[in-house]
Design a protein around this motif. Structure first.
Motif, PDB file in Angstrom:
ATOM      1  N   ILE A  21      44.466   8.954  41.538  1.00  0.00           N
ATOM      2  CA  ILE A  21      44.569   7.499  41.565  1.00  0.00           C
ATOM      3  C   ILE A  21      44.896   7.012  40.162  1.00  0.00           C
ATOM      4  O   ILE A  21      44.760   7.756  39.179  1.00  0.00           O
ATOM      5  CB  ILE A  21      43.257   6.824  42.034  1.00  0.00           C
ATOM      6  N   GLU A  22      45.326   5.764  40.080  1.00  0.00           N
ATOM      7  CA  GLU A  22      45.499   5.119  38.783  1.00  0.00           C
ATOM      8  C   GLU A  22      44.849   3.752  38.834  1.00  0.00           C
ATOM      9  O   GLU A  22      44.939   3.037  39.842  1.00  0.00           O
ATOM     10  CB  GLU A  22      46.975   5.016  38.400  1.00  0.00           C
ATOM     11  N   GLN A  23      44.141   3.427  37.771  1.00  0.00           N
ATOM     12  CA  GLN A  23      43.428   2.164  37.681  1.00  0.00           C
ATOM     13  C   GLN A  23      44.253   1.201  36.842  1.00  0.00           C
ATOM     14  O   GLN A  23      44.476   1.427  35.652  1.00  0.00           O
ATOM     15  CB  GLN A  23      42.041   2.397  37.076  1.00  0.00           C
ATOM     16  N   GLN A  24      44.729   0.130  37.459  1.00  0.00           N
ATOM     17  CA  GLN A  24      45.589  -0.838  36.793  1.00  0.00           C
ATOM     18  C   GLN A  24      44.796  -2.103  36.464  1.00  0.00           C
ATOM     19  O   GLN A  24      44.233  -2.725  37.370  1.00  0.00           O
ATOM     20  CB  GLN A  24      46.790  -1.180  37.685  1.00  0.00           C
ATOM     21  N   PRO A  25      44.718  -2.460  35.188  1.00  0.00           N
ATOM     22  CA  PRO A  25      43.959  -3.651  34.790  1.00  0.00           C
ATOM     23  C   PRO A  25      44.380  -4.896  35.567  1.00  0.00           C
ATOM     24  O   PRO A  25      45.572  -5.165  35.727  1.00  0.00           O
ATOM     25  CB  PRO A  25      44.296  -3.794  33.294  1.00  0.00           C
ATOM     26  N   ARG A  26      43.382  -5.599  36.072  1.00  0.00           N
ATOM     27  CA  ARG A  26      43.561  -6.869  36.795  1.00  0.00           C
ATOM     28  C   ARG A  26      44.298  -6.721  38.126  1.00  0.00           C
ATOM     29  O   ARG A  26      44.529  -7.705  38.810  1.00  0.00           O
ATOM     30  CB  ARG A  26      44.269  -7.914  35.917  1.00  0.00           C
ATOM     31  N   ARG A  27      44.652  -5.498  38.495  1.00  0.00           N
ATOM     32  CA  ARG A  27      45.328  -5.284  39.782  1.00  0.00           C
ATOM     33  C   ARG A  27      44.477  -4.455  40.736  1.00  0.00           C
ATOM     34  O   ARG A  27      44.488  -4.676  41.940  1.00  0.00           O
ATOM     35  CB  ARG A  27      46.682  -4.598  39.575  1.00  0.00           C
ATOM     36  N   GLY A  28      43.751  -3.476  40.206  1.00  0.00           N
ATOM     37  CA  GLY A  28      42.914  -2.657  41.066  1.00  0.00           C
ATOM     38  C   GLY A  28      43.214  -1.183  40.938  1.00  0.00           C
ATOM     39  O   GLY A  28      43.832  -0.729  39.971  1.00  0.00           O
TER      40      GLY A  28
END
Length: 217
Positions: free
Chosen positions: A57-64
């Motif tokens: 997975i990748e954690q995208q700031p302010r997106r989820g």
């Protein structure tokens, strides 16, 4: 080995991602998943960290949090590097391993055999982790052991999943026994070769692994 709640959630999500419940690009709903697993957001976020470390997975700031696609070439390249690192660990360990560590490897193999006889692939994998980390430590090279551990964590979901393939646990068990024999005999080149072959994912084996990952699609 005892496992935390976040470990269990991470393993469940790994399986669901690899088996197609969550496709690449899917946003993971933190609130819904916390409710589904009956936990607060803290262990779920810890599980996300484990999945991010494995590249799932990748954690995208302010997106989820989004499921990441792992391509066949990337996966093959990682296994290729892992095989060479483990070979290096095995070569050094054959020259440096202690009698205590050999006994610990035998004990880990005994527990692997119990898991094999019970048909418990996840239990087998947990003891398999103990087996490999003992060899990393016995290389006597802390930098090499740390790099081996880092890539091992990165490949954990795929190494665990390939044990579900028919006959793979039994084959792995046989390979473990040969590796310990080489280490006990101090045969550095043989230990390196056996570990390289044990970890390498090539040809038909890689085809079966990728087919297994796509089985639920």
């Amino acid at each position: 080995m005892s496992r935390s709640r976040s470990d269990l959630i991470a393993e469940t999500l790994e399986d669901e991602i690899l088996r197609g419940r969550f496709r690449p690009g899917t946003r993971l709903d933190e609130t819904r998943l916390a409710e589904e697993h009956g936990v607060s957001r803290t262990p779920l976020r810890e599980a996300f960290q484990k999945l991010a470390a494995a590249g799932l997975i990748e954690q995208q700031p302010r997106r989820g949090v989004f499921v990441r696609e792992v391509g066949a070439v990337e996966l093959l390249e990682m296994f290729e590097v892992m095989a060479e690192i483990e070979a290096s660990c095995g070569r050094l360990a054959a020259q440096r391993i202690t009698d205590t560590a050999l006994a610990d490897l035998d004990a880990a193999n005994d527990r692997c055999r119990e898991a094999l006889e019970a048909g418990e692939s996840d239990a087998y994998y947990r003891e398999n982790e103990v087996f490999h980390h003992l060899i990393y430590e016995q290389s006597g090279n802390r930098f090499l052991a740390a790099e081996a551990g880092r890539l091992h964590r990165r490949l954990k979901p795929f190494r665990r999943t390939q044990l579900h393939l028919r006959g793979r646990m039994a084959q792995s068990m046989t390979e473990h026994q040969a590796i310990v024999a080489a280490l006990r005999a101090g045969e550095a080149d043989r230990a390196a070769r056996l570990l390289r072959e044990h970890v390498a994912v090539q040809g038909e084996k890689f085809h079966h692994l990728m087919a297994g990952l796509r089985a639920a699609e």
